[in-house]
Design an enzyme around this catalytic site. Structure first.
Site, PDB file in Angstrom:
ATOM      1  N   GLY A   1       0.792  -1.228   0.000  1.00 42.34           N
ATOM      2  CA  GLY A   1       0.000   0.000   0.000  1.00 42.34           C
ATOM      3  C   GLY A   1       0.821   1.273   0.000  1.00 42.34           C
TER       4      GLY A   1
ATOM      5  N   THR B   1      -8.823   0.176   1.823  1.00 41.50           N
ATOM      6  CA  THR B   1      -8.377   0.774   0.565  1.00 41.50           C
ATOM      7  C   THR B   1      -7.657   2.104   0.739  1.00 41.50           C
ATOM      8  OG1 THR B   1     -10.647   1.553   0.321  1.00 41.50           O
ATOM      9  CG2 THR B   1     -10.029  -0.410  -0.922  1.00 41.50           C
TER      10      THR B   1
ATOM     11  N   ASP C   1      -6.925   4.170   6.833  1.00 40.44           N
ATOM     12  CA  ASP C   1      -7.147   5.543   6.362  1.00 40.44           C
ATOM     13  C   ASP C   1      -8.541   5.758   5.780  1.00 40.44           C
ATOM     14  OD1 ASP C   1      -4.516   6.049   7.002  1.00 40.44           O
ATOM     15  OD2 ASP C   1      -3.943   6.793   5.024  1.00 40.44           O
TER      16      ASP C   1
ATOM     17  N   LEU D   1      -2.650   6.962  10.118  1.00 35.34           N
ATOM     18  CA  LEU D   1      -1.319   6.486  10.491  1.00 35.34           C
ATOM     19  C   LEU D   1      -1.227   4.984  10.274  1.00 35.34           C
ATOM     20  CD1 LEU D   1      -0.835   8.478  13.820  1.00 35.34           C
ATOM     21  CD2 LEU D   1       0.259   8.932  11.620  1.00 35.34           C
ATOM     22  N   ALA D   2      -0.041   4.540   9.864  1.00 32.80           N
ATOM     23  CA  ALA D   2       0.142   3.117   9.568  1.00 32.80           C
ATOM     24  C   ALA D   2      -0.104   2.248  10.802  1.00 32.80           C
ATOM     25  CB  ALA D   2       1.551   2.898   9.028  1.00 32.80           C
TER      26      ALA D   2
ATOM     27  N   HIS E   1      22.262   5.534  31.922  1.00 33.18           N
ATOM     28  CA  HIS E   1      23.026   6.761  31.723  1.00 33.18           C
ATOM     29  C   HIS E   1      24.268   6.465  30.903  1.00 33.18           C
ATOM     30  CE1 HIS E   1      24.889  10.614  32.460  1.00 33.18           C
ATOM     31  NE2 HIS E   1      26.011   9.957  32.745  1.00 33.18           N
TER      32      HIS E   1
HETATM   33  P1  FAD Z   1      -2.963   2.179   2.252  1.00 32.28           P
HETATM   34  O1  FAD Z   1      -1.600   1.987   2.771  1.00 32.28           O
HETATM   35  O2  FAD Z   1      -3.264   3.434   1.512  1.00 32.28           O
HETATM   36  O3  FAD Z   1      -3.279   0.916   1.325  1.00 32.28           O
HETATM   37  C1  FAD Z   1      -4.441   0.805   0.590  1.00 32.28           C
HETATM   38  C2  FAD Z   1      -4.239  -0.179  -0.541  1.00 32.28           C
HETATM   39  O4  FAD Z   1      -5.488  -0.500  -1.113  1.00 32.28           O
HETATM   40  C3  FAD Z   1      -3.382   0.366  -1.679  1.00 32.28           C
HETATM   41  O5  FAD Z   1      -2.323  -0.512  -1.953  1.00 32.28           O
HETATM   42  C4  FAD Z   1      -4.348   0.456  -2.857  1.00 32.28           C
HETATM   43  O6  FAD Z   1      -3.741   0.194  -4.106  1.00 32.28           O
HETATM   44  C5  FAD Z   1      -5.341  -0.636  -2.503  1.00 32.28           C
HETATM   45  N1  FAD Z   1      -6.663  -0.474  -3.125  1.00 32.28           N
HETATM   46  C6  FAD Z   1      -7.454   0.622  -3.122  1.00 32.28           C
HETATM   47  N2  FAD Z   1      -8.636   0.361  -3.736  1.00 32.28           N
HETATM   48  C7  FAD Z   1      -8.581  -0.938  -4.136  1.00 32.28           C
HETATM   49  C8  FAD Z   1      -9.501  -1.800  -4.801  1.00 32.28           C
HETATM   50  N3  FAD Z   1     -10.730  -1.414  -5.142  1.00 32.28           N
HETATM   51  N4  FAD Z   1      -9.088  -3.058  -5.062  1.00 32.28           N
HETATM   52  C9  FAD Z   1      -7.855  -3.499  -4.701  1.00 32.28           C
HETATM   53  N5  FAD Z   1      -6.984  -2.736  -4.049  1.00 32.28           N
HETATM   54  C10 FAD Z   1      -7.330  -1.468  -3.761  1.00 32.28           C
HETATM   55  N6  FAD Z   1       2.103   6.811   8.623  1.00 32.28           N
HETATM   56  C11 FAD Z   1       2.826   6.493   9.723  1.00 32.28           C
HETATM   57  O7  FAD Z   1       2.267   5.923  10.669  1.00 32.28           O
HETATM   58  N7  FAD Z   1       4.164   6.778   9.803  1.00 32.28           N
HETATM   59  C12 FAD Z   1       4.817   7.413   8.811  1.00 32.28           C
HETATM   60  O8  FAD Z   1       6.023   7.654   8.913  1.00 32.28           O
HETATM   61  C13 FAD Z   1       4.096   7.780   7.642  1.00 32.28           C
HETATM   62  N8  FAD Z   1       4.705   8.394   6.618  1.00 32.28           N
HETATM   63  C14 FAD Z   1       3.990   8.706   5.492  1.00 32.28           C
HETATM   64  C15 FAD Z   1       4.643   9.358   4.451  1.00 32.28           C
HETATM   65  C16 FAD Z   1       3.953   9.701   3.308  1.00 32.28           C
HETATM   66  C17 FAD Z   1       4.671  10.406   2.188  1.00 32.28           C
HETATM   67  C18 FAD Z   1       2.571   9.345   3.178  1.00 32.28           C
HETATM   68  C19 FAD Z   1       1.821   9.668   1.938  1.00 32.28           C
HETATM   69  C20 FAD Z   1       1.919   8.697   4.207  1.00 32.28           C
HETATM   70  C21 FAD Z   1       2.622   8.381   5.381  1.00 32.28           C
HETATM   71  N9  FAD Z   1       1.994   7.749   6.464  1.00 32.28           N
HETATM   72  C22 FAD Z   1       2.710   7.452   7.590  1.00 32.28           C
HETATM   73  C23 FAD Z   1       0.566   7.379   6.422  1.00 32.28           C
HETATM   74  C24 FAD Z   1       0.418   5.896   6.086  1.00 32.28           C
HETATM   75  O9  FAD Z   1       1.060   5.631   4.856  1.00 32.28           O
HETATM   76  C25 FAD Z   1      -1.045   5.516   6.018  1.00 32.28           C
HETATM   77  O10 FAD Z   1      -1.673   5.884   7.223  1.00 32.28           O
HETATM   78  C26 FAD Z   1      -1.207   4.013   5.812  1.00 32.28           C
HETATM   79  O11 FAD Z   1      -0.579   3.584   4.628  1.00 32.28           O
HETATM   80  C27 FAD Z   1      -2.692   3.632   5.782  1.00 32.28           C
HETATM   81  O12 FAD Z   1      -2.789   2.253   5.585  1.00 32.28           O
HETATM   82  P2  FAD Z   1      -4.064   1.577   4.908  1.00 32.28           P
HETATM   83  O13 FAD Z   1      -3.807   0.112   4.978  1.00 32.28           O
HETATM   84  O14 FAD Z   1      -5.292   2.121   5.515  1.00 32.28           O
HETATM   85  O15 FAD Z   1      -4.072   2.085   3.393  1.00 32.28           O
HETATM   86  P1  NAD Z   2      -1.850  17.355   7.364  1.00 31.42           P
HETATM   87  O1  NAD Z   2      -3.285  17.340   7.676  1.00 31.42           O
HETATM   88  O2  NAD Z   2      -0.872  16.849   8.362  1.00 31.42           O
HETATM   89  O3  NAD Z   2      -1.418  18.857   7.016  1.00 31.42           O
HETATM   90  C1  NAD Z   2      -2.036  19.623   6.027  1.00 31.42           C
HETATM   91  C2  NAD Z   2      -1.781  21.097   6.306  1.00 31.42           C
HETATM   92  O4  NAD Z   2      -2.211  21.855   5.176  1.00 31.42           O
HETATM   93  C3  NAD Z   2      -2.561  21.615   7.516  1.00 31.42           C
HETATM   94  O5  NAD Z   2      -1.660  22.211   8.430  1.00 31.42           O
HETATM   95  C4  NAD Z   2      -3.543  22.611   6.906  1.00 31.42           C
HETATM   96  O6  NAD Z   2      -3.801  23.720   7.749  1.00 31.42           O
HETATM   97  C5  NAD Z   2      -2.805  23.060   5.641  1.00 31.42           C
HETATM   98  N1  NAD Z   2      -3.681  23.628   4.599  1.00 31.42           N
HETATM   99  C6  NAD Z   2      -4.908  23.178   4.200  1.00 31.42           C
HETATM  100  N2  NAD Z   2      -5.417  23.975   3.232  1.00 31.42           N
HETATM  101  C7  NAD Z   2      -4.500  24.955   3.009  1.00 31.42           C
HETATM  102  C8  NAD Z   2      -4.440  26.088   2.138  1.00 31.42           C
HETATM  103  N3  NAD Z   2      -5.417  26.405   1.266  1.00 31.42           N
HETATM  104  N4  NAD Z   2      -3.335  26.884   2.167  1.00 31.42           N
HETATM  105  C9  NAD Z   2      -2.333  26.614   3.028  1.00 31.42           C
HETATM  106  N5  NAD Z   2      -2.332  25.553   3.878  1.00 31.42           N
HETATM  107  C10 NAD Z   2      -3.391  24.731   3.874  1.00 31.42           C
HETATM  108  O7  NAD Z   2      -1.715  16.570   5.969  1.00 31.42           O
HETATM  109  P2  NAD Z   2      -0.448  16.005   5.196  1.00 31.42           P
HETATM  110  O8  NAD Z   2       0.816  16.643   5.658  1.00 31.42           O
HETATM  111  O9  NAD Z   2      -0.812  16.090   3.752  1.00 31.42           O
HETATM  112  O10 NAD Z   2      -0.431  14.497   5.635  1.00 31.42           O
HETATM  113  C11 NAD Z   2      -1.554  13.628   5.371  1.00 31.42           C
HETATM  114  C12 NAD Z   2      -1.615  12.499   6.352  1.00 31.42           C
HETATM  115  O11 NAD Z   2      -0.543  11.601   6.162  1.00 31.42           O
HETATM  116  C13 NAD Z   2      -1.543  12.995   7.778  1.00 31.42           C
HETATM  117  O12 NAD Z   2      -2.829  12.933   8.331  1.00 31.42           O
HETATM  118  C14 NAD Z   2      -0.627  12.058   8.476  1.00 31.42           C
HETATM  119  O13 NAD Z   2      -1.345  11.340   9.432  1.00 31.42           O
HETATM  120  C15 NAD Z   2      -0.087  11.105   7.410  1.00 31.42           C
HETATM  121  N6  NAD Z   2       1.375  11.122   7.464  1.00 31.42           N
HETATM  122  C16 NAD Z   2       1.986  10.687   8.605  1.00 31.42           C
HETATM  123  C17 NAD Z   2       3.365  10.735   8.709  1.00 31.42           C
HETATM  124  C18 NAD Z   2       4.014  10.290   9.977  1.00 31.42           C
HETATM  125  O14 NAD Z   2       3.371   9.625  10.762  1.00 31.42           O
HETATM  126  N7  NAD Z   2       5.276  10.597  10.220  1.00 31.42           N
HETATM  127  C19 NAD Z   2       4.127  11.199   7.663  1.00 31.42           C
HETATM  128  C20 NAD Z   2       3.477  11.640   6.521  1.00 31.42           C
HETATM  129  C21 NAD Z   2       2.095  11.574   6.443  1.00 31.42           C
END
Ligand code: FAD
Ligand code: NAD
Length: 467
Positions: free
Chosen positions: A40, A144, A313, A320-321, A445
């Site tokens: 994913g 998804t 999600d 969050l993962a 420590h």
């Molecule tokens: P996803 O990981 O989005 O997986 C969903 C899967 O479903 C996908 O593979 C998709 O192809 C599949 N799918 C969708 N529709 C269908 C369908 N109809 N049939 C078959 N397959 C389908 N979270 C953290 O906790 N720590 C982090 O450090 C972190 N870093 C991140 C960095 C970035 C750049 C991003 C974008 C996100 C990050 N996140 C992080 C958030 C994290 O990736 C998500 O919260 C997590 O992946 C959600 O898991 P999920 O299983 O709900 O969905």
């Molecule tokens: P976010 O919700 O963390 O931040 C989005 C920001 O965009 C907010 O501060 C909001 O005020 C701002 N914003 C919205 N509309 C705007 C506008 N018109 N102009 C200026 N600013 C605007 O979303 P993200 O950074 O896209 O991350 C998405 C999700 O992915 C998060 O909910 C997070 O849980 C997950 N994620 C987690 C990690 C991690 O756990 N380390 C890393 C990456 C992503």
């Protein structure tokens, strides 16, 4: 037609973990994934690749800015972005291959293609190439995930106006990177490129960054990110972004209506993510969404249709993962009649900037709003011997404890290895520890974790030793 006890749609951390736990509990399980690799968003274009680039860029930044103080002299330090991306891709491949191995080990049938409900118990799978197939299932878990959101009137062309997905594969370091949104994605990706030499401008609508966390953390993080050359336009609402050749122009308005125009070579749209349900055919099964487009589930993660569940999600709660994973385990156990639990208040949040930021439990703002009487204990890393040794003096640990009972209500930290250190706070709070409990537990420590103990001592009668 193959028949399963349970079918999971989506193989992110929610889906693949749910599938493994279902299989461990004896259910005949299938997992459907539309992309060729499993894992994913998290494994392919999220947590894992972003952390790989964060680590590589931090090594480069340290080599350029800190090594000489450690007595390490380098000549002709060069950055090789192509190699950084290649290593990141290898990390992703190994991690995704690991999931394919786990599916095999647990005898889970992996079916590649888009899963669409025909009715409550029948799912059609449409692969990118080849024939469609149908499966019959007793129960289904929808996992998804989510996709990046955009702003009205702004087109993500994926070349100059990009999301985190494209940012993870850039072939050049931007000269001027504009971030729309000062949330977690913006600040993590912004840190990568700022460390590699890009000018980074953050346009944020609110008056703080990472606003879902305790306010003190965003304030401290903003100071340290300024030191690596990031600039911030707070309380600015982005109104347009347009591409002209190799440049992108972004405009934003402050509260008084004053317009700021920035020109850069790349712009990352990071204003949040939206639940992804396209192609699922939810209407065919009768599954309802809530008013924010998420699949509506009850406390047992069951939708309005009996036997169809959703996690991660695509449902309410933190995106969050580890939240998705815990819901996967919870649900599998619930389905077979066990009594699992998830404490949603104790899901830690982490931002993998440097210093790292982490928090769990109530923020100070929430406690104030709820009228809870609390006391604060804090300890700065500049007073930690371990932090001095490693030259990581920025940040602090803050503990919020109940004024009467001393129970820890929230822990918020910014500093070295905060992502790992927060685990101790989660364990303490899961067992409802008091600040004094932590203050009386021996911490090695020198270690960064001593800052947690000292903050706990500060919370209990202001008796921190090293400050
Ligand atoms: P996803 O990981 O989005 O997986 C969903 C899967 O479903 C996908 O593979 C998709 O192809 C599949 N799918 C969708 N529709 C269908 C369908 N109809 N049939 C078959 N397959 C389908 N979270 C953290 O906790 N720590 C982090 O450090 C972190 N870093 C991140 C960095 C970035 C750049 C991003 C974008 C996100 C990050 N996140 C992080 C958030 C994290 O990736 C998500 O919260 C997590 O992946 C959600 O898991 P999920 O299983 O709900 O969905
Ligand atoms: P976010 O919700 O963390 O931040 C989005 C920001 O965009 C907010 O501060 C909001 O005020 C701002 N914003 C919205 N509309 C705007 C506008 N018109 N102009 C200026 N600013 C605007 O979303 P993200 O950074 O896209 O991350 C998405 C999700 O992915 C998060 O909910 C997070 O849980 C997950 N994620 C987690 C990690 C991690 O756990 N380390 C890393 C990456 C992503």
């Amino acid at each position: 037609m193959s028949k399963y006890d349970i079918t999971v749609i989506g193989s992110g951390p929610g889906g693949y973990v749910a599938a493994i736990r279902c299989a461990q509990l004896g259910l005949k399980t299938a997992i459907i994934e539309k992309y060729p690799t499993l894992g994913g968003t998290c494994l392919n274009v999220g947590c894992i690749p972003s952390k790989a680039l964060l680590d590589s860029s931090e090594h480069y930044h340290n080599a350029a800015s800190k090594f000489s103080a450690h007595g390490i002299k380098l000549k002709d330090l060069k950055m090789d972005l192509k190699q950084m991306i290649k290593r990141k891709n290898e990390v992703v491949k190994q991690t995704c291959d690991g999931i394919a191995y786990l599916m095999k080990k647990n005898k889970i049938d992996v079916i590649h293609g888009t899963g669409t409900f025909i009715d409550k118990n029948t799912i059609e799978v449409s692969p990118e190439k080849g024939k469609k197939l149908k499966i019959e299932t007793d129960k289904t878990i929808i996992a998804t995930g989510s996709k990046p959101s955009s702003l009205p009137g702004i087109e993500i062309d994926k070349k100059r106006i990009i999301t985190s997905t494209e940012a993870l594969n850039l072939t050049e370091v931007p000269k001027h990177l504009i971030l729309i949104g000062g949330g977690i994605i913006g600040l993590e990706m912004g840190s990568v490129f700022a460390r590699l030499g890009a000018k980074v401008s953050v346009l944020e609508f609110m008056d703080g960054i990472i606003t879902t966390m305790d306010k003190s953390l965003g304030k401290e993080l903003q100071k340290t990110l300024k030191n690596i050359g990031m600039e911030f336009y707070m309380k600015h609402r982005v109104t347009s972004a347009t591409v002209k050749g190799k440049s992108v122009a972004v405009t934003a308005e402050d509260k008084s209506g004053k317009v700021v125009s920035l020109k850069g070579d790349y712009c990352i749209m990071a204003v949040g993510r939206s639940p992804y349900t396209k192609g699922l055919g939810l209407d065919n099964a009768g599954v309802k969404l809530d008013d924010r487009g998420r699949i509506d589930v009850n406390d047992d993660l069951e939708t309005n249709v009996k036997g169809i569940y959703a996690i991660g999600d695509v449902v309410k709660g933190a995106m969050l993962a580890h939240k998705a994973e815990d819901e996967g385990v919870f649900l599998a156990e619930k389905i077979v009649g066990q009594k699992p639990h998830i404490n949603y208040n104790l899901i830690p949040s982490v931002v993998y900037t440097w210093p790292e930021v982490a928090g769990v439990g109530y923020t100070e703002e929430q406690l104030k709003a709820d009228g809870v009487k609390y006391k604060v204990g804090s300890f700065p890393f500049k007073a930690s011997g371990r932090a001095r040794a490693s030259m990581d003096l920025e940040g602090f640990v803050k503990i919020l404890a109940d004024s009467d009972t001393d129970e820890i209500l929230g822990v918020h930290m910014i500093g070295p290895r905060a992502a790992d250190m927060i685990a101790e706070a989660v364990v303490a709070m899961e067992f409802r520890a008091s600040a004094e409990d932590i203050a009386r537990i021996c911490h090695a420590h020198p270690s960064f974790t001593e800052a947690f103990k000292e903050a706990a001592m500060d919370a209990t009668e202001k008796r921190a030793i090293h400050i």
